[in-house]
Design a protein around this motif. Structure first.
Motif, mmCIF file in Angstrom:
data_model
loop_
_atom_site.group_PDB
_atom_site.id
_atom_site.type_symbol
_atom_site.label_atom_id
_atom_site.label_comp_id
_atom_site.label_asym_id
_atom_site.label_seq_id
_atom_site.Cartn_x
_atom_site.Cartn_y
_atom_site.Cartn_z
ATOM 1 N N UNK A 77 1.055 -7.653 -4.027
ATOM 2 C CA UNK A 77 -0.200 -7.999 -4.695
ATOM 3 C C UNK A 77 -0.177 -9.415 -5.264
ATOM 4 N N UNK A 78 1.015 -9.985 -5.412
ATOM 5 C CA UNK A 78 1.098 -11.337 -5.968
ATOM 6 C C UNK A 78 0.668 -12.405 -4.967
ATOM 7 N N UNK A 79 0.838 -12.123 -3.689
ATOM 8 C CA UNK A 79 0.540 -13.142 -2.678
ATOM 9 C C UNK A 79 -0.597 -12.752 -1.745
ATOM 10 N N UNK A 80 -0.949 -11.479 -1.693
ATOM 11 C CA UNK A 80 -1.964 -11.024 -0.743
ATOM 12 C C UNK A 80 -3.349 -11.013 -1.376
ATOM 13 N N UNK A 81 -4.362 -11.105 -0.532
ATOM 14 C CA UNK A 81 -5.733 -10.801 -0.938
ATOM 15 C C UNK A 81 -5.837 -9.282 -0.885
ATOM 16 N N UNK A 82 -5.755 -8.641 -2.036
ATOM 17 C CA UNK A 82 -5.586 -7.188 -2.065
ATOM 18 C C UNK A 82 -6.740 -6.436 -1.401
ATOM 19 N N UNK A 83 -8.003 -6.732 -1.705
ATOM 20 C CA UNK A 83 -9.077 -5.998 -1.019
ATOM 21 C C UNK A 83 -9.010 -6.136 0.500
ATOM 22 N N UNK A 84 -8.736 -7.348 0.978
ATOM 23 C CA UNK A 84 -8.658 -7.555 2.426
ATOM 24 C C UNK A 84 -7.455 -6.828 3.017
ATOM 25 N N UNK A 85 -6.324 -6.868 2.313
ATOM 26 C CA UNK A 85 -5.117 -6.205 2.811
ATOM 27 C C UNK A 85 -5.304 -4.692 2.864
ATOM 28 N N UNK A 86 -5.961 -4.128 1.853
ATOM 29 C CA UNK A 86 -6.201 -2.684 1.860
ATOM 30 C C UNK A 86 -7.172 -2.289 2.968
ATOM 31 N N UNK A 87 -8.158 -3.116 3.205
ATOM 32 C CA UNK A 87 -9.113 -2.818 4.284
ATOM 33 C C UNK A 87 -8.401 -2.773 5.628
ATOM 34 N N UNK A 88 -7.500 -3.725 5.840
ATOM 35 C CA UNK A 88 -6.748 -3.757 7.097
ATOM 36 C C UNK A 88 -5.782 -2.583 7.195
ATOM 37 N N UNK A 89 -5.177 -2.210 6.068
ATOM 38 C CA UNK A 89 -4.160 -1.156 6.075
ATOM 39 C C UNK A 89 -4.756 0.244 6.160
ATOM 40 N N UNK A 90 -6.018 0.400 5.775
ATOM 41 C CA UNK A 90 -6.621 1.743 5.734
ATOM 42 C C UNK A 90 -7.964 1.750 6.451
ATOM 43 N N UNK A 91 -7.963 1.599 7.775
ATOM 44 C CA UNK A 91 -9.239 1.529 8.510
ATOM 45 C C UNK A 91 -10.095 2.782 8.357
ATOM 46 N N UNK A 92 -9.468 3.930 8.102
ATOM 47 C CA UNK A 92 -10.221 5.173 7.919
ATOM 48 C C UNK A 92 -10.342 5.561 6.444
ATOM 49 N N UNK A 93 -9.908 4.684 5.562
ATOM 50 C CA UNK A 93 -10.002 4.958 4.137
ATOM 51 C C UNK A 93 -8.727 5.563 3.575
ATOM 52 N N UNK A 94 -8.703 5.693 2.260
ATOM 53 C CA UNK A 94 -7.549 6.220 1.527
ATOM 54 C C UNK A 94 -7.875 7.636 1.069
ATOM 55 N N UNK A 95 -7.018 8.575 1.409
ATOM 56 C CA UNK A 95 -7.249 9.971 1.022
ATOM 57 C C UNK A 95 -6.744 10.268 -0.386
ATOM 58 N N UNK A 96 -5.590 9.707 -0.735
ATOM 59 C CA UNK A 96 -4.993 9.934 -2.055
ATOM 60 C C UNK A 96 -4.511 8.595 -2.591
#
Length: 338
Positions: free
Chosen positions: A204-223
């Motif tokens: 989180x210190x170096x990444x754009x967190x919203x963009x990184x989460x979008x890329x990491x969870x294309x179908x969304x986060x369940x938990x």
């Protein structure tokens, strides 16, 4: 002469906690006459848990009894029982207990808000304070009792390299889930991917967190297992899958602030997404601790669960060690042997 050293609360922290918020005291120790139900203990290992920061706040901002100015800091510890007038404890036993940051103390097990638990014969007290500690139990019950994971789900964990988060990541992997970890720094992220059960780790210190989460969870986060709150909570809410669960374990981002932790900006995302957001406290599951510990022991024996901790030595190092948690200078559960 035997000395009883102690670390006291010198002042309430204003913003970030500092080592100077604590005061050292030493005084001669004379073993007291115990009353019925008392045990006399010597503290051997203390845990630098982030939740202690809450107890340093004024009473109106402390979810559990605030520590008074001039009183010893308290927290989870491994203690050696020196004398006992309690039927369930005897001299020579070791136990885990919430105890003051001092060498010697009298505890009353029947009045303890957190159960005083004997350490099994042959168990390393370090393991009792790390692998089988309330931190591991918090991860277990938060994930399985509140989160109810199913194979194939996507689980996001914040504070993923900390004492609770590291266990939550590994347990989610054991449950057959895809695990996204958020932590601070490349070393922590590397460990999470190589050994800590994470499929992806976001710095989180170096990444754009919203963009990184979008890329990491294309179908969304369940938990979402949230130990941090703040901006990470908001970014996760924006990526939650329908009927997702947000498990509120801690709010580390707000512990060092005089401003109460904020919630998500758009609560309608929770409404339309039918998302459940639930806080929990591990003590609510005390009746099931034994079964949880049995599972943890089995997973560790099978090589599916790694015990990561940061062990330091020296009574004088306790305040600096505690401050290190909030600056990310720890690797797993931080304990101090005294």
């Amino acid at each position: 002469m035997i000395l009883n050293r102690a670390w006291l609360l010198a002042r309430r922290p204003e913003g970030a906690v500092q080592a100077s918020d604590f005061a050292y005291r030493e005084e001669a120790f004379d073993a007291p006459a115990l009353q019925e139900g008392d045990i006399l203990v010597r503290t051997r290992i203390i845990s630098c848990a982030p939740t202690i920061r809450n107890w340093l706040n004024p009473p109106e901002r402390s979810y559990r009894g605030a520590i008074g100015i001039g009183d010893p800091i308290r927290g989870m510890a491994a203690v050696e029982i020196l004398a006992s007038r309690h039927a369930r404890f005897e001299a020579g036993q070791w136990a885990t207990a919430v105890a003051p940051w001092q060498d010697y103390a009298v505890l009353r097990p029947d009045e303890a808000a957190v159960p005083i638990t004997p350490i099994a014969a042959g168990m390393d007290p370090v393991d009792a304070m790390t692998l089988y500690s309330p931190n591991s139990l918090t991860a277990y019950f938060g994930l399985f009792a509140v989160g109810e994971p199913k194979p194939g789900m996507t689980v996001l964990v914040s504070g993923a390299a900390g004492s609770v988060g590291a266990m939550a990541c590994q347990m989610a992997r054991i449950a057959g889930c895809r695990v996204i970890a958020v932590a601070g720094g490349p070393d922590k992220c590397r460990w999470l991917k190589e050994e800590g059960g994470a499929d992806m780790a976001i710095d989180y210190r170096s990444a754009n967190l919203p963009a990184a989460l979008k890329e990491a969870s294309p179908k969304g986060i369940d938990i979402f297992f949230d130990n941090v709150g703040g901006d990470i909570l908001q970014a996760a809410v924006d990526r939650m899958a329908p009927h997702g669960r947000i498990l509120l374990c801690g709010q580390l981002a707000a512990y060092d602030s005089n401003i109460p932790a904020a919630g998500p900006r758009d609560m309608m995302k929770l409404v339309y997404g039918r998302i459940r957001m639930q806080g929990f406290v591990v003590g609510d599951y005390a009746d099931d601790y034994a079964s949880a510990i049995a599972s943890i022991r089995q997973w560790e024996a099978e090589g599916r669960l790694r015990n990561r901790y940061d062990l330091r030595d020296g009574f004088d190092r306790i305040p600096d060690a505690f401050v290190d948690i909030f600056n990310g200078r720890n690797a797993g559960t931080l304990i101090v042997r005294i």
